[in-house]
Design a protein around this motif. Sequence first.
Motif, mmCIF file in Angstrom:
data_model
loop_
_atom_site.group_PDB
_atom_site.id
_atom_site.type_symbol
_atom_site.label_atom_id
_atom_site.label_comp_id
_atom_site.label_asym_id
_atom_site.label_seq_id
_atom_site.Cartn_x
_atom_site.Cartn_y
_atom_site.Cartn_z
ATOM 1 N N ARG A 132 -9.738 -0.988 -4.845
ATOM 2 C CA ARG A 132 -8.376 -0.993 -4.315
ATOM 3 C C ARG A 132 -7.904 0.390 -3.893
ATOM 4 O O ARG A 132 -7.153 0.529 -2.930
ATOM 5 N N PHE A 133 -8.327 1.402 -4.609
ATOM 6 C CA PHE A 133 -7.915 2.775 -4.334
ATOM 7 C C PHE A 133 -9.079 3.553 -3.733
ATOM 8 O O PHE A 133 -10.250 3.329 -4.087
ATOM 9 N N SER A 190 0.826 -1.202 0.000
ATOM 10 C CA SER A 190 0.000 0.000 0.000
ATOM 11 C C SER A 190 0.859 1.249 0.000
ATOM 12 O O SER A 190 1.989 1.248 0.484
ATOM 13 N N VAL A 203 -8.975 0.442 -10.853
ATOM 14 C CA VAL A 203 -8.563 0.675 -9.464
ATOM 15 C C VAL A 203 -9.726 0.556 -8.487
ATOM 16 O O VAL A 203 -9.522 0.612 -7.272
ATOM 17 N N ASP A 224 0.281 -0.888 -11.764
ATOM 18 C CA ASP A 224 -0.009 0.427 -11.183
ATOM 19 C C ASP A 224 1.210 1.345 -11.237
ATOM 20 O O ASP A 224 1.117 2.524 -10.875
ATOM 21 N N MET A 238 -3.846 3.790 -1.811
ATOM 22 C CA MET A 238 -3.714 2.719 -2.804
ATOM 23 C C MET A 238 -3.360 1.419 -2.093
ATOM 24 O O MET A 238 -2.294 1.327 -1.479
ATOM 25 N N ASN A 239 -4.238 0.460 -2.155
ATOM 26 C CA ASN A 239 -4.033 -0.849 -1.537
ATOM 27 C C ASN A 239 -3.948 -1.927 -2.610
ATOM 28 O O ASN A 239 -4.339 -1.711 -3.754
ATOM 29 N N SER A 240 -3.437 -3.075 -2.212
ATOM 30 C CA SER A 240 -3.331 -4.225 -3.128
ATOM 31 C C SER A 240 -2.681 -3.810 -4.445
ATOM 32 O O SER A 240 -3.173 -4.127 -5.536
ATOM 33 N N LEU A 241 -1.579 -3.120 -4.329
ATOM 34 C CA LEU A 241 -0.922 -2.591 -5.521
ATOM 35 C C LEU A 241 -0.394 -3.699 -6.411
ATOM 36 O O LEU A 241 0.038 -4.763 -5.938
ATOM 37 N N LYS A 242 -0.443 -3.422 -7.711
ATOM 38 C CA LYS A 242 0.001 -4.375 -8.726
ATOM 39 C C LYS A 242 1.128 -3.729 -9.551
ATOM 40 O O LYS A 242 1.190 -2.495 -9.641
#
Length: 123
Positions: free
Chosen positions: A67-68, A17, A64, A90, A83-87
Amino acid sequence: QVRLVESGGGLVQAGGSLRLSCAASGRTFSSYGMGWFRQAPGKEREFVAAISWNGGSKYYADSVKGRFTISRDNAQKSVYLQMNSLKPEDTAVYYCAATLTRPVATESIYNYWGQGTQVTVSS
């Protein structure tokens, strides 16, 4: 006139995150709808999220959503992007922008832009 300065970017592992901040100058921040956009290397800038002047309406890109989270604090003249669970996809330079109209995904309606903050997500 509004000056925008982003912060909070950095390097994070996938699944992690980050919280981006955008600090605004000027006395009329609360009049502006705010948006976050991003631009990955070799790609066009794209819409991420937007929030109305009072925070009552929020909009997200499908990529997003869930997640965002966009938020704002008018007393602090700031807008945030959690921003969570970033990939890895991103990874981009993230920009905040201000508009006196209803904030939507169209870049051309935004009057002021920050310089951007780099977000890098490693796999």
